[in-house]
Write an enzyme that holds these catalytic residues in place. Structure first.
Site, PDB file in Angstrom:
ATOM      1  N   GLU A  99      16.917  27.799  53.902  1.00 34.10           N
ATOM      2  CA  GLU A  99      15.687  28.569  53.877  1.00 34.10           C
ATOM      3  C   GLU A  99      14.878  27.649  54.052  1.00 34.10           C
ATOM      4  OE1 GLU A  99      16.111  29.899  50.179  1.00 34.10           O
ATOM      5  OE2 GLU A  99      17.621  31.013  50.020  1.00 34.10           O
ATOM      6  N   GLU A 113      22.055  32.246  48.886  1.00 36.17           N
ATOM      7  CA  GLU A 113      22.711  30.906  48.708  1.00 36.17           C
ATOM      8  C   GLU A 113      24.040  30.446  48.538  1.00 36.17           C
ATOM      9  OE1 GLU A 113      19.980  32.450  47.293  1.00 36.17           O
ATOM     10  OE2 GLU A 113      18.131  30.969  47.936  1.00 36.17           O
ATOM     11  N   GLN A 120      16.953  25.438  48.367  1.00 38.70           N
ATOM     12  CA  GLN A 120      15.459  25.255  48.499  1.00 38.70           C
ATOM     13  C   GLN A 120      15.386  24.586  47.067  1.00 38.70           C
ATOM     14  OE1 GLN A 120      12.609  28.496  49.289  1.00 38.70           O
ATOM     15  NE2 GLN A 120      12.862  27.376  51.254  1.00 38.70           N
ATOM     16  N   ASP A 172      16.727  26.019  41.065  1.00 37.01           N
ATOM     17  CA  ASP A 172      17.364  26.647  40.274  1.00 37.01           C
ATOM     18  C   ASP A 172      18.574  27.625  40.363  1.00 37.01           C
ATOM     19  OD1 ASP A 172      15.280  26.223  37.752  1.00 37.01           O
ATOM     20  OD2 ASP A 172      15.346  25.100  39.104  1.00 37.01           O
ATOM     21  N   TYR A 173      18.053  28.102  42.336  1.00 37.65           N
ATOM     22  CA  TYR A 173      18.742  29.054  43.223  1.00 37.65           C
ATOM     23  C   TYR A 173      20.127  28.613  43.402  1.00 37.65           C
ATOM     24  CZ  TYR A 173      13.830  30.036  42.692  1.00 37.65           C
ATOM     25  OH  TYR A 173      12.615  30.482  42.391  1.00 37.65           O
ATOM     26  N   ILE A 174      20.809  27.581  43.009  1.00 36.10           N
ATOM     27  CA  ILE A 174      21.953  27.031  43.351  1.00 36.10           C
ATOM     28  C   ILE A 174      22.790  27.913  41.950  1.00 36.10           C
ATOM     29  CG2 ILE A 174      22.673  25.707  41.723  1.00 36.10           C
ATOM     30  CD1 ILE A 174      23.125  23.500  43.935  1.00 36.10           C
ATOM     31  N   PHE A 175      21.881  28.476  41.401  1.00 31.54           N
ATOM     32  CA  PHE A 175      23.015  29.535  40.776  1.00 31.54           C
ATOM     33  C   PHE A 175      23.509  30.671  40.997  1.00 31.54           C
ATOM     34  CE2 PHE A 175      21.231  25.924  38.007  1.00 31.54           C
ATOM     35  CZ  PHE A 175      21.917  25.399  37.653  1.00 31.54           C
ATOM     36  N   HIS A 181      11.720  27.392  37.717  1.00 30.36           N
ATOM     37  CA  HIS A 181      11.728  26.275  38.558  1.00 30.36           C
ATOM     38  C   HIS A 181      11.921  24.966  37.665  1.00 30.36           C
ATOM     39  CE1 HIS A 181       9.938  29.272  40.046  1.00 30.36           C
ATOM     40  NE2 HIS A 181       9.953  28.629  41.771  1.00 30.36           N
TER      41      HIS A 181
END
Ligand SMILES: Cc1ncc(C[n+]2csc(CCOP(=O)(O)OP(=O)(O)O)c2C)c(N)n1
Ligand SMILES: [Mg+2]
Length: 817
Positions: free
Chosen positions: A507, A538, A560, A563-566, A605
């Protein structure tokens, strides 16, 4: 785009056509017979569980015809007929994998590590080099989580696009024939309810990749009917908006009944042509399939299907329909002669009998091959046990154990070892040669057997990433301090120039060169196929990376924020982390994942959840560089090997100053090696990432009060400190504090376990080993939110001081009371 034309299928003579039809029919019968006997093997206890491809045979014959060498499949457990039709599977393999034969020669998919029906081919040779993927059928190793095959499928398809479009990849002629390969997906109707399915479908439409996805629709997902799974009970119906019109974007969508052999062959031929030549994704909804034996060996479908449905399934069984078609087929040639596939039904019966005999023989042979070594091993143990028993005071008990083992008709290794190891309990107080022989046999036996189940989590080749040696960053005399992101950027620039197989995507990674400009200007320089933006998705960003890496490319996928890797955790843990292990080292995905985290603010974050990753991604390296030079060094090391890794850059470090090295693309940060950033004698402090800076700050206050701390940067969490350097430090200081920003019991607990138990630091500790962590909750927003949520310089000072105070209260007075 260069349009690639491929050879169109040649016209068959009737005789050739007839032979092909009968060969296909026989494959279907062999496959069905395997399913039937397979179920029996489970019910009689020879195998633990079975999931078979019954009821889905005929469409798979059609798919196999369109599947060419060089193509890839990413599918699920129903595809045994397809595997047999392309010649990568036979009844011997079928039964060997059902018995979980732990030998790659017997179960070529996983050496007994996966349950049956999880297919794979070999991408690597014995020495770890790539096989000629272009000239072989390629089946990416299946996983059980339904729809888990989808994200990877996207990457397998995208690789064809890269091979076609990127001139720099021309020479990769064992990996691809100019991107002329299709990635074929298969999925059950119910599994299309999963998020990764929809995410992949959308992404493949956007990327315009050569992907053909078949949905095997039997109206059920175990016992749950389509009406609870799919809006309008039809996946092709609800995906109609994806249909391309004219030459526009989107999918070609076909709907076909799964028992109609000729229509299926026609549809698959058309689908392949569209996908292969024009790189257009295709969806084939194959309806009216059945489950003649229910879902798996765990239940029976009579429990949830109506009598009417069961009767319908019998009638629409695809093999029964194909049989009917073969028997009724008549064609008049130019001379008026009537052409038939068979003269009478007996011909088909003979063929069926032959197929069934083949399967029965394969079953017997596979069982014998599975059992024989274990019978021999039992014999060896029994002989040793007998001799030891004769000498022992506990002869009666040992004889009893021996009889227990003898009584097992078909012993497995668990039986052998359970008895063998228990015998040592009775022999514990005695010393004689026969006992020693028994002990040695058991030790050797365990050493021989354990690797069958535990190897290949990481690479075992000399080229493994932990063998990449350190090359220090070098600096000019007048090397300038620059914003640290520039080191990353210029290093990626060099890597992209050096390695044509690298692409970086995520992203905001393309046009603006990532949210922190670590890729600034690189799209302009290296092109949109190499540095590019993706949608916000993701799971499939990781899937894209896995698929491309499995085809020999070197993708760097960007997530990015940590925390968004989950959103991608399922893909990481189930697919990427297990790939090498579950294929016994025969498939790899050297994917590099770049993300940023550490010490951010706010609930979503925080960037600190390392403990959860550590425990989910064994099989992937997890690296936490403290600055951008270290991060760049990790990328330079990783690209030299073929193992997957996650690199967590420090979000608050991009604009800190670091000196620009001259040997960009060359210097490496060794993996699995810690670094002592400050020497000291009183206490060892281990930390990593951004928190390390706070530890360094706290250590200045600590020296003021006479505490000389040694500070070690863990920098590589998986693997951690291969050389046991922290142990050496604790040997000197006798005290240990682990500091991190994860929750209590998170990464700090892991590090403590590694240092205290695994390395054995407990031998040298004079104080209780301690952790200083964040609060158990997500961090609150803002500066005070951070101060009260994550360890501050004060917390670190006080935590360390407390350890010293407890050890010498006279010297270190209590701060508060
Ligand atoms: C993520 C996940 N959830 C649940 C399961 C258990 N499970 C295995 S197969 C299956 C049903 C799948 O049905 P469908 O996709 O229609 O395929 P079919 O077996 O009917 O061919 C379920 C629920 C699983 N393997 N993975
Ligand atoms: Mg189904």
């Amino acid at each position: 785009m260069i349009k690639k034309t491929v050879e169109s299928p040649k016209k068959l003579s009737f005789l050739e056509f007839k032979n092909e039809v009968l060969k296909d029919y026989k494959t279907a019968i062999v496959s069905r017979e395997c399913s039937l006997l397979g179920r029996r093997e489970v019910l009689t206890g020879k195998a633990k569980f079975g999931i078979f491809g019954g009821g889905k045979e005929v469409p798979q014959l059609a798919m196999a015809k369109a599947f060419k060498k060089g193509d890839w499949r990413s599918g699920y457990y129903r595809d045994q007929t397809f595997m047999m039709a392309i010649g990568e599977y036979n009844p011997r393999h079928f039964f060997s994998s059902l018995y979980a034969h732990p030998d790659i020669a017997a179960d070529s998919f996983s050496a007994g590590r996966q349950m049956n029906g999880h297919f794979a081919t070999h991408s690597l040779d014995e020495d770890g080099s790539w096989k000629n993927l272009k000239d072989q059928y390629n089946v990416s190793s299946d996983i059980s989580p339904t729809s888990g095959q989808m994200p990877r499928l996207l990457g397998l398809a995208e690789a064809s696009k890269k091979f076609r479009k990127l001139e720099g990849l021309d020479k990769e002629n064992i990996l691809s024939d100019q991107g002329n390969e299709i990635a074929w997906g298969t999925i059950g109707n119910a599994s299309t309810s999963e998020g990764p399915f929809f995410e992949t479908i959308n992404a493949a439409g956007v990327l315009k990749v050569p992907m053909v996805i078949s949905i095997w629709d039997d109206e059920y997902g175990i016992s749950v009917h389509s009406k609870y799974q799919t809006t309008k009970e039809s996946i092709s119906e609800i995906l109609k908006g994806f249909q391309r019109d004219g030459d526009g974007d989107g999918y070609e969508i076909f709907v076909v009944n799964g028992w109609n052999y000729t229509q299926l062959v026609d549809v698959y031929t058309k689908a392949a042509k569209i996908a292969r030549e024009d790189h257009v994704p295709v969806l084939i909804h194959v309806k009216e399939l059945t489950q003649p034996q229910g879902h798996s060996t765990s239940g029976s479908h009579e429990r949830y299907k109506s009598k009417e449905r069961l009767a319908w399934e019998k009638e629409h069984d695809c093999i029964a329909k194909m049989r009917e078609w073969i028997l009724n087929f008549e064609l008049e040639d130019q001379d008026g002669e009537v052409l038939k596939f068979v003269e009478n039904e007996q011909e088909l019966k003979d063929l069926e009998k032959e197929a069934k005999t083949e399967v029965r023989k394969a079953k017997t042979d596979s069982w014998r091959a599975f059992l024989e070594p274990m019978l021999k091993e039992r014999k060896e143990l029994l002989a040793l046990l007998e001799k030891a028993a004769k000498k022992s005071e506990n002869e009666i008990f040992l004889e009893k154990l021996k009889r227990e083992l003898e009584a097992i008709d078909e012993p497995i290794r668990k039986n052998i070892l359970t008895i063998g190891r228990r015998s040592l309990i009775y022999l514990r107080n005695e010393e004689f040669k026969e006992k020693e022989l028994l002990q040695n046999w058991l030790k050797d036996y365990m050493q021989l057997q354990q690797p069958k189940y535990s190897t290949h989590l990481y690479s075992e080749l000399d080229s493994k990433v932990t063998n990449v040696s350190e090359v220090e960053a070098e600096y000019d005399d007048e090397a300038e301090d620059v914003d640290a992101r520039l080191i990353l950027r210029d290093n990626f620039d060099v890597l992209l120039g050096k390695h044509q197989k690298i692409m970086i995507f995520g992203e905001d990674s393309g046009k603006i060169g990532d949210v922190n400009q670590g890729l600034e200007g690189l799209q302009e320089k290296h092109g949109k196929e190499r540095v590019y933006d993706t949608g916000i998705r993701e799971a499939t960003i990781i899937g894209q990376g896995i698929g491309m890496a499995m085809r020999g490319l070197r993708p760097i996928a960007e997530i990015q924020y940590l925390d968004y890797i989950f959103y991608a955790t399922q893909v990481l843990t189930d697919d990427l982390a297990t790939l090498r292990y579950r294929t016994f080292g025969k498939q790899v995905a050297p994917l590099i994942i770049r993300t940023r985290g550490h010490r951010l603010e706010g609930i979503w974050h925080s960037g600190s959840q390392m403990g959860s990753l550590i425990n989910l991604v064994r099989g992937v390296y997890l690296l936490v560089p403290r600055n951008m030079t270290k991060a760049a060094g990790f990328y330079n090391a990783l690209i030299q090997s073929d193992e997957p890794a996650i690199v967590v850059e420090n979000l608050n470090g991009y604009r800190l100053k670091e000196r620009m090295p001259v040997n960009l693309g060359e210097f490496t940060t060794p993996i699995g090696v810690v670094e002592t950033v400050k020497e000291g004698n009183d206490i060892t402090l281990v930390s990593y990432g951004s928190t390390l800076r706070l530890v360094e700050e706290a250590s200045k206050d600590l020296s003021q009060v006479g505490i000389d701390a040694e500070i070690i940067d863990a920098q590589s969490l998986l693997p951690f400190d291969i050389e046991n350097e922290v142990l050496e430090s604790v040997r000197k200081t006798n005290r240990l504090v682990v500091i991190d920003e994860d929750i209590p019991g998170g990464a700090s607990a892991y590090l403590l376990e590694e240092i205290v138990n695994k390395q054995g630091a407990y031998n040298y500790l004079d104080s209780k080993p301690t952790t200083i962590t964040a609060q158990a909750h997500r961090p609150a927003y803002g500066t005070d939110g951070d101060y009260f949520s994550k360890p501050s310089v004060n917390d670190i000072f006080e935590g360390v001081y407390k350890v010293m105070q407890e050890s010498d209260p006279a010297k270190f007075k209590s701060l508060y009371f």
